[in-house]
Scaffold this active site. Structure first.
Site, PDB file in Angstrom:
ATOM      1  CG  HIS A  28      -1.900   1.142   1.225  1.00 34.85           C
ATOM      2  ND1 HIS A  28      -2.886   1.277   2.164  1.00 34.85           N
ATOM      3  CD2 HIS A  28      -2.042   2.221   0.403  1.00 34.85           C
ATOM      4  CE1 HIS A  28      -3.591   2.380   1.942  1.00 34.85           C
ATOM      5  NE2 HIS A  28      -3.082   2.964   0.869  1.00 34.85           N
ATOM      6  CD  GLU A 231      -7.750   6.865   4.396  1.00 38.41           C
ATOM      7  OE1 GLU A 231      -6.719   7.505   4.649  1.00 38.41           O
ATOM      8  OE2 GLU A 231      -8.238   6.767   3.254  1.00 38.41           O
ATOM      9  CG  ASP A 309      -1.448   6.099   2.347  1.00 35.41           C
ATOM     10  OD1 ASP A 309      -1.680   5.813   1.162  1.00 35.41           O
ATOM     11  OD2 ASP A 309      -2.289   6.655   3.068  1.00 35.41           O
ATOM     12  CG  ASP A 310       0.339   9.254  -0.181  1.00 38.03           C
ATOM     13  OD1 ASP A 310       0.537   9.161  -1.404  1.00 38.03           O
ATOM     14  OD2 ASP A 310      -0.774   9.078   0.348  1.00 38.03           O
TER      15      ASP A 310
END
Length: 370
Positions: A28, A231, A309-310
């Site tokens: 992810h 989320e 994630d980021d």
């Protein structure tokens, strides 16, 4: 794992070098969230574009609403449903808009693989949402081909292997989604192995029915399926992902903890959750690490992987997040080996690569305990 560890109590710190040494995958992570400051400075100069703010604060999520004007696209990435998220998504639009040539796209892909390799990641399912890449509208397959060239070069140089999860934006129409799947099926871009959907579920509402046909066609075409859900909104989105979109994996999914029946379903069907604690805390899903349901998900028997994630705008690396998780929740080195094993098993890597990575992890574990 110590299931009853007090997250506020000090724990033995596991060195990040030991975490990097673990053979593992990441399942992810958004390509849009991995541009370094150097990447952006070079791309901006090449495109003759000024930075939207001081370089020293460009990754400060709290400032993004202040220096970025609204844009047409507001999707992808994470999804807190807040003003901070909106600005963050606009920032991704601006950043990816700097990539205008195949050579630049290939360079971004190569840099991603190098960054993953530096964290000891052997394989990554990277999420790409072309709606962020403004210069490639109508040329999405060309973008994927350019990225694949960069990933190919990286693999030839011994860097992290990468598969691409093509991500729909929640606000796209059913027809757009079906056309995308048709193009992916017909043209079969290299390295595209999955269909995804991301964006802010709190803003768009439930989208399972809208994308049901597209995901069904993707399954028939042999594409894997992973869905952002649970989320910024509750368990309903996870149910939709499972029942309507044939999701094999859920990105985030942390809100599943509120629904015992859903937890039972995730355990029974061995559906893994690609959890990203730092992202959840940074974007206000949970107020702090101590409040995060990660330990409760594990105690319930859910297959959980730890991801970033980021990572660049969130100021982290995978090994840093694993080290924080270990300190917060009392995870041992054996627990982190379990996260590594689950990351490989949950990935969309080929069966041969999975077998090789699991054998490498077994050898690493044996050497560590001998």
């Amino acid at each position: 794992m110590h299931p009853h560890a007090d997250p506020r109590s000090p724990a033995t710190r596991i060195d990040e070098q030991a975490i990097r040494a673990l053979p593992k995958a990441e399942v992810h992570i958004h390509l849009e969230g991995t541009f370094s400051l150097h990447d952006m400075l070079v791309l901006a100069k090449e495109s003759g574009v000024s930075l939207p703010g001081p370089a020293r604060t460009i990754f400060d999520i709290s400032t993004h609403d202040d220096f970025l004007a609204p844009s047409v696209t507001t999707g992808g990435g994470t999804g807190a449903g807040s003003a901070g998220l909106t600005g963050f998504l606009r920032f991704l639009d601006w950043q990816c808009g700097l990539v205008r040539t195949p050579e630049q796209a290939a360079r971004v892909a190569y840099a991603f693989a190098a960054r993953q390799t530096a964290s000891g990641i052997r394989y990554a399912d990277v999420i790409v949402n072309p709606t962020h890449w403004n210069a490639w509208r109508g040329r999405e397959i060309e973008l994927l081909s350019a990225l694949s060239e960069g990933f190919d070069e990286a693999a030839q140089d011994g860097l992290c292997e990468t598969g691409i999860a093509y991500s729909l934006l929640r606000s796209q129409t059913a027809r757009e989604a079906e056309d995308i799947v048709a193009a992916l099926t017909y043209q079969r871009p290299d390295r595209v192995i999955a269909l995804s959907v991301d964006g802010d579920e709190k803003v768009t509402g439930r989208t399972g029915e809208k994308f049901q046909t597209a995901f069904a066609r993707a399954a028939v075409a042999g594409l894997r399926r992973t869905v952002h859900a649970g989320e910024s909104s509750g368990p309903a989105g996870v149910w939709d992902a499972l029942d309507l979109l044939q999701a094999e994996r859920i990105d985030h999914g942390v809100r599943s903890i509120a629904d015992p029946a859903l937890i039972e379903r995730l355990v029974r069907d061995e559906i893994s959750l690609g959890v990203c604690p730092r992202s959840n805390v940074s974007l206000g899903i949970y107020p702090d690490w101590a409040s995060h349901p990660l330990p409760r998900l594990l105690e319930a028997g859910v297959r959980v992987t730890l991801n970033t994630d980021d990572p660049v705008p969130l100021g982290t690396t995978l090994e840093a997040d694993w080290a924080v998780a270990a300190a917060q929740f009392g995870f041992t080195e054996a627990d982190l080996t379990g996260f590594a094993r689950r990351s490989i098993e949950a990935s969309f890597a080929s069966d041969d690569l999975k077998r090789d990575l699991l054998a490498e992890l077994d050898a690493h574990e044996a050497a560590s305990t001998s």
